[in-house]
Design a protein around this motif. Sequence first.
Motif, PDB file in Angstrom:
ATOM      1  N   ASN A 109     -79.403   5.663  28.735  1.00  0.00           N
ATOM      2  CA  ASN A 109     -81.007   6.047  28.878  1.00  0.00           C
ATOM      3  C   ASN A 109     -81.179   5.266  30.139  1.00  0.00           C
ATOM      4  OD1 ASN A 109     -83.571   6.574  28.159  1.00  0.00           O
ATOM      5  ND2 ASN A 109     -84.005   4.335  27.940  1.00  0.00           N
ATOM      6  N   ASP A 110     -80.550   4.025  30.570  1.00  0.00           N
ATOM      7  CA  ASP A 110     -81.076   3.549  31.441  1.00  0.00           C
ATOM      8  C   ASP A 110     -80.461   4.124  32.919  1.00  0.00           C
ATOM      9  OD1 ASP A 110     -81.575   0.805  32.969  1.00  0.00           O
ATOM     10  OD2 ASP A 110     -79.419   0.666  33.450  1.00  0.00           O
ATOM     11  N   THR A 111     -79.019   4.613  32.871  1.00  0.00           N
ATOM     12  CA  THR A 111     -78.832   5.579  34.114  1.00  0.00           C
ATOM     13  C   THR A 111     -79.451   6.494  34.519  1.00  0.00           C
ATOM     14  OG1 THR A 111     -77.017   6.356  32.793  1.00  0.00           O
ATOM     15  CG2 THR A 111     -76.480   4.565  34.228  1.00  0.00           C
ATOM     16  N   PHE A 112     -80.147   7.049  33.273  1.00  0.00           N
ATOM     17  CA  PHE A 112     -80.835   8.345  33.568  1.00  0.00           C
ATOM     18  C   PHE A 112     -82.141   8.029  34.065  1.00  0.00           C
ATOM     19  CE2 PHE A 112     -84.222  11.422  31.778  1.00  0.00           C
ATOM     20  CZ  PHE A 112     -83.473  12.571  32.424  1.00  0.00           C
TER      21      PHE A 112
ATOM     22  N   SER B 198     -88.934  15.920  48.050  1.00  0.00           N
ATOM     23  CA  SER B 198     -89.599  16.567  49.083  1.00  0.00           C
ATOM     24  C   SER B 198     -91.035  16.868  48.862  1.00  0.00           C
ATOM     25  CB  SER B 198     -88.832  18.146  49.392  1.00  0.00           C
ATOM     26  OG  SER B 198     -89.554  18.889  50.259  1.00  0.00           O
ATOM     27  N   PRO B 199     -91.781  16.610  49.695  1.00  0.00           N
ATOM     28  CA  PRO B 199     -93.378  16.767  49.454  1.00  0.00           C
ATOM     29  C   PRO B 199     -93.970  18.066  49.470  1.00  0.00           C
ATOM     30  CG  PRO B 199     -93.007  15.554  51.488  1.00  0.00           C
ATOM     31  CD  PRO B 199     -91.839  16.097  50.940  1.00  0.00           C
ATOM     32  N   THR B 200     -93.530  18.986  48.683  1.00  0.00           N
ATOM     33  CA  THR B 200     -93.959  20.423  48.660  1.00  0.00           C
ATOM     34  C   THR B 200     -94.524  20.560  47.391  1.00  0.00           C
ATOM     35  OG1 THR B 200     -91.852  21.371  48.368  1.00  0.00           O
ATOM     36  CG2 THR B 200     -92.470  21.065  50.547  1.00  0.00           C
ATOM     37  N   ALA B 201     -95.275  21.589  47.076  1.00  0.00           N
ATOM     38  CA  ALA B 201     -96.085  21.872  46.009  1.00  0.00           C
ATOM     39  C   ALA B 201     -95.202  22.544  45.139  1.00  0.00           C
ATOM     40  CB  ALA B 201     -97.037  23.018  46.270  1.00  0.00           C
ATOM     41  N   ASP B 202     -94.224  23.240  45.531  1.00  0.00           N
ATOM     42  CA  ASP B 202     -93.035  23.835  44.554  1.00  0.00           C
ATOM     43  C   ASP B 202     -91.760  22.974  44.396  1.00  0.00           C
ATOM     44  OD1 ASP B 202     -92.001  24.263  47.085  1.00  0.00           O
ATOM     45  OD2 ASP B 202     -91.641  26.373  46.692  1.00  0.00           O
ATOM     46  N   SER B 203     -91.634  21.755  44.784  1.00  0.00           N
ATOM     47  CA  SER B 203     -90.477  21.057  44.684  1.00  0.00           C
ATOM     48  C   SER B 203     -89.937  20.749  43.381  1.00  0.00           C
ATOM     49  CB  SER B 203     -90.737  19.482  45.058  1.00  0.00           C
ATOM     50  OG  SER B 203     -90.910  19.672  46.660  1.00  0.00           O
ATOM     51  N   THR B 204     -88.766  21.234  42.877  1.00  0.00           N
ATOM     52  CA  THR B 204     -88.105  21.175  41.603  1.00  0.00           C
ATOM     53  C   THR B 204     -87.518  19.731  41.542  1.00  0.00           C
ATOM     54  OG1 THR B 204     -88.013  23.417  41.683  1.00  0.00           O
ATOM     55  CG2 THR B 204     -86.816  22.327  39.934  1.00  0.00           C
ATOM     56  N   LYS B 205     -87.638  19.016  40.614  1.00  0.00           N
ATOM     57  CA  LYS B 205     -87.043  17.607  40.615  1.00  0.00           C
ATOM     58  C   LYS B 205     -86.151  17.685  39.149  1.00  0.00           C
ATOM     59  CE  LYS B 205     -91.156  15.648  40.483  1.00  0.00           C
ATOM     60  NZ  LYS B 205     -92.027  14.623  40.346  1.00  0.00           N
ATOM     61  N   VAL B 206     -84.873  17.509  39.500  1.00  0.00           N
ATOM     62  CA  VAL B 206     -83.869  17.457  38.360  1.00  0.00           C
ATOM     63  C   VAL B 206     -83.063  16.522  38.344  1.00  0.00           C
ATOM     64  CG1 VAL B 206     -82.021  18.865  37.166  1.00  0.00           C
ATOM     65  CG2 VAL B 206     -84.097  20.096  38.258  1.00  0.00           C
ATOM     66  N   VAL B 207     -82.710  15.911  37.198  1.00  0.00           N
ATOM     67  CA  VAL B 207     -81.421  15.031  36.875  1.00  0.00           C
ATOM     68  C   VAL B 207     -80.461  15.650  36.146  1.00  0.00           C
ATOM     69  CG1 VAL B 207     -80.690  12.769  36.213  1.00  0.00           C
ATOM     70  CG2 VAL B 207     -82.933  12.770  37.347  1.00  0.00           C
ATOM     71  N   SER B 208     -79.560  16.168  36.459  1.00  0.00           N
ATOM     72  CA  SER B 208     -78.347  16.673  35.669  1.00  0.00           C
ATOM     73  C   SER B 208     -77.471  15.516  34.839  1.00  0.00           C
ATOM     74  CB  SER B 208     -77.701  17.505  36.434  1.00  0.00           C
ATOM     75  OG  SER B 208     -76.939  18.687  35.832  1.00  0.00           O
ATOM     76  N   SER B 209     -77.387  15.716  33.535  1.00  0.00           N
ATOM     77  CA  SER B 209     -76.755  14.550  32.894  1.00  0.00           C
ATOM     78  C   SER B 209     -75.905  15.233  31.914  1.00  0.00           C
ATOM     79  CB  SER B 209     -78.100  13.918  32.126  1.00  0.00           C
ATOM     80  OG  SER B 209     -77.446  13.112  31.170  1.00  0.00           O
ATOM     81  N   VAL B 210     -74.835  14.324  31.601  1.00  0.00           N
ATOM     82  CA  VAL B 210     -73.770  14.509  30.614  1.00  0.00           C
ATOM     83  C   VAL B 210     -74.391  14.397  29.211  1.00  0.00           C
ATOM     84  CG1 VAL B 210     -71.955  14.086  32.061  1.00  0.00           C
ATOM     85  CG2 VAL B 210     -72.826  12.338  30.723  1.00  0.00           C
ATOM     86  N   MET B 211     -75.657  13.716  29.002  1.00  0.00           N
ATOM     87  CA  MET B 211     -76.120  13.658  27.650  1.00  0.00           C
ATOM     88  C   MET B 211     -77.204  14.466  27.511  1.00  0.00           C
ATOM     89  SD  MET B 211     -73.927  11.873  25.703  1.00  0.00           S
ATOM     90  CE  MET B 211     -74.973  11.358  24.450  1.00  0.00           C
ATOM     91  N   PRO B 212     -77.588  14.978  26.456  1.00  0.00           N
ATOM     92  CA  PRO B 212     -78.926  15.562  26.134  1.00  0.00           C
ATOM     93  C   PRO B 212     -80.094  14.736  25.829  1.00  0.00           C
ATOM     94  CG  PRO B 212     -77.573  15.815  24.055  1.00  0.00           C
ATOM     95  CD  PRO B 212     -76.696  15.174  25.246  1.00  0.00           C
ATOM     96  N   GLY B 213     -81.342  15.025  26.031  1.00  0.00           N
ATOM     97  CA  GLY B 213     -82.402  13.937  25.687  1.00  0.00           C
ATOM     98  C   GLY B 213     -83.481  14.761  26.228  1.00  0.00           C
ATOM     99  N   PRO B 214     -84.531  13.995  26.309  1.00  0.00           N
ATOM    100  CA  PRO B 214     -86.019  14.363  26.949  1.00  0.00           C
ATOM    101  C   PRO B 214     -85.932  14.209  28.172  1.00  0.00           C
ATOM    102  CG  PRO B 214     -86.371  12.114  25.928  1.00  0.00           C
ATOM    103  CD  PRO B 214     -84.697  12.723  25.636  1.00  0.00           C
ATOM    104  N   ASP B 215     -86.936  15.232  28.885  1.00  0.00           N
ATOM    105  CA  ASP B 215     -86.954  14.978  30.403  1.00  0.00           C
ATOM    106  C   ASP B 215     -87.597  13.608  30.842  1.00  0.00           C
ATOM    107  OD1 ASP B 215     -86.481  17.657  30.647  1.00  0.00           O
ATOM    108  OD2 ASP B 215     -88.427  18.328  30.571  1.00  0.00           O
ATOM    109  N   GLY B 216     -87.620  13.530  32.093  1.00  0.00           N
ATOM    110  CA  GLY B 216     -87.954  12.035  32.635  1.00  0.00           C
ATOM    111  C   GLY B 216     -89.520  11.980  32.905  1.00  0.00           C
ATOM    112  N   ASP B 217     -90.010  11.006  33.572  1.00  0.00           N
ATOM    113  CA  ASP B 217     -91.414  11.010  33.733  1.00  0.00           C
ATOM    114  C   ASP B 217     -91.727  11.776  35.198  1.00  0.00           C
ATOM    115  OD1 ASP B 217     -91.946   9.325  31.596  1.00  0.00           O
ATOM    116  OD2 ASP B 217     -91.538   7.549  32.891  1.00  0.00           O
ATOM    117  N   SER B 218     -93.024  12.129  35.399  1.00  0.00           N
ATOM    118  CA  SER B 218     -93.348  12.529  36.784  1.00  0.00           C
ATOM    119  C   SER B 218     -92.825  13.902  37.181  1.00  0.00           C
ATOM    120  CB  SER B 218     -93.105  11.669  37.793  1.00  0.00           C
ATOM    121  OG  SER B 218     -93.564  10.343  37.700  1.00  0.00           O
TER     122      SER B 218
END
Length: 221
Positions: free
Chosen positions: A130-133, A145-165
């Motif tokens: 959880n800490d590294t994620f 990137s400060p654009t309206a359609d910016s896609t923010k992803v953290v790809s993880s070896v463990m399943p779980g909920p999405d992050g904040d923001s």
Amino acid sequence: GGYADFVLADAELVFPLPSDDMTFSEAATLPVPGVTAGLLLQGIQPTKSDWIAIWGTSAAVGYYALQLAKQDGYKVIAIASGKHQETALKFGADGFVDYRTEPNVVGAVKKIVQDKAGTMNGALDCIGTNDTFQKCVQMVDALVSPTADSTKVVSSVMPGPDGDSGVKRAAINLGSDSETTRDFIKMFYPKLFGVVPQPVPPVKGPVDAPPLQQAFQMNKD
């Protein structure tokens, strides 16, 4: 079945070694961590990110993820303990952060990217705590990137909920019972032959208790 002399294998997921230079022992390090690394990189493709951070480049998955990311043209910040810095730089890391000695890993990553006027919409969490994620989420959110359609992803070896923001989690499915994963492996596996396999420390001696216990301990470590 790991100690069987013969195993039943799916012919579609079996590949010949690319050359006499690669041993079967080296090739055996590729399937699980190599394919996992490929799936992690596939997970951040929607971000169209130039910079990415990879947390855990000293571990098996991160070792291959760094090399594959450089093949794909990413600028990479490797995060690992300091004794692995030389290897990370050898494989083309554009920045390195020692998580053991750096009290503010997120801040250190931000400084590297911002000093080069870059943005970072994606990160790979090869450790899966959880800490590294959460720290990967903070990096991406701070450097996106400060654009309206910016896609923010953290790809993880463990399943779980999405992050904040609005940072999404892309968790891998390594199971070959998944048709999508099987198709990916057939397409992706030859690409793995372009990486440097992990060193395989030998366990010498007859297969009796001491060498076998040594092998298990190495695997655990």
